[in-house]
Design a protein around this motif. Structure first.
Motif, PDB file in Angstrom:
ATOM      1  N   LEU A 194      -6.180   1.528  -2.994  1.00 11.99           N
ATOM      2  CA  LEU A 194      -5.742   0.643  -2.056  1.00 11.99           C
ATOM      3  C   LEU A 194      -5.824   1.267  -0.585  1.00 11.99           C
TER       4      LEU A 194
ATOM      5  N   VAL B 179       0.718  -1.192  -0.067  1.00 13.39           N
ATOM      6  CA  VAL B 179       0.044   0.006  -0.102  1.00 13.39           C
ATOM      7  C   VAL B 179       0.697   1.328   0.219  1.00 13.39           C
TER       8      VAL B 179
ATOM      9  N   VAL C  34      -5.061  -5.975   2.339  1.00 10.22           N
ATOM     10  CA  VAL C  34      -5.024  -5.030   1.519  1.00 10.22           C
ATOM     11  C   VAL C  34      -6.284  -5.249   0.463  1.00 10.22           C
TER      12      VAL C  34
END
Length: 217
Positions: free
Chosen positions: A129, A43, A207
């Motif tokens: 994300l 991320v 995620v």
């Protein structure tokens, strides 16, 4: 209850009393750090650490993040971290969460109330994300009956549902699915580890990616 059930509850209560709440169980710390490193690599965003503690995960991983803000009701003499000294639920309800792309919910017991607050207040853009690191230690409490209310809401169960301790993993998966739905996200990566202590704690790294507008509820 019968005498046998009261006796069993008393024995379990004694076991619960002997399970110490520590910032990081030393045998589990490498697994927790690896999960956080995986999330950060995926991320690469500013972190909100809701249970910051003395800062072990910050020193191991989050120091390399683009930004970091911690939160803990205790004050630690630390001139390297920016942190709120407050209850995290109050902070999460007040500050702008859009600045954070990773949320570390390393709770002693249940992280689901904090996760639900984030889900209600943090809008995820299509394709964006967002990362979560969660510690779930609710298994021992579930053996005494019932589950955390926020966890049951995310999992789509009755708050006073009982007898679910043997299905802890499945219940956590349902709560994680509920978290994704509430944030209009799909899960793209996940990591899981079980703690080394008697509390049977579960560690997760997630995620998630924001859904296209035409796929949102």
């Amino acid at each position: 209850w019968s005498r046998a059930r009261w006796a069993m509850a008393a024995r379990l209560g004694a076991k619960l009393a002997n399970v110490q709440k520590v910032d990081n169980h030393q045998r589990s710390a490498p697994d927790k750090a690896l999960i956080r490193r995986n999330v950060l690599d995926a991320v690469k965003a500013k972190v909100f650490d809701a249970f910051a503690g003395s800062g072990e995960m910050y020193r191991r991983v989050w120091i390399d993040a683009p930004g970091y803000v911690g939160c803990d009701p205790r004050w630690f003499p630390d001139d390297t971290r920016l942190a709120y000294v407050a209850e995290n639920t109050r902070v999460l309800r007040c500050i702008d969460l859009a600045q954070f792309g990773i949320f570390d919910l390393d709770a002693y017991g249940s992280p689901w109330l904090q996760a639900a607050i984030i889900a209600a207040r943090r809008t995820v853009k299509p394709g964006e994300l967002i990362g979560f690191c969660l510690t779930d230690g609710s298994n021992m409490n579930m053996k005494m009956g019932g589950i955390p209310k926020a966890m049951s809401v995310l999992a789509g169960l009755r708050p006073r549902a009982v007898g679910l301790a043997s299905s802890h993993d499945e219940l956590v998966d349902r709560a994680l699915g509920g978290l994704c739905r509430r944030m209009n996200c799909r899960l793209v990566r996940a990591w899981r580890a079980r703690g080394k202590s008697a509390a049977k704690v579960l560690y997760f790294g997630l995620v998630m990616q924001g859904l296209p507008l035409n796929e949102r509820d």
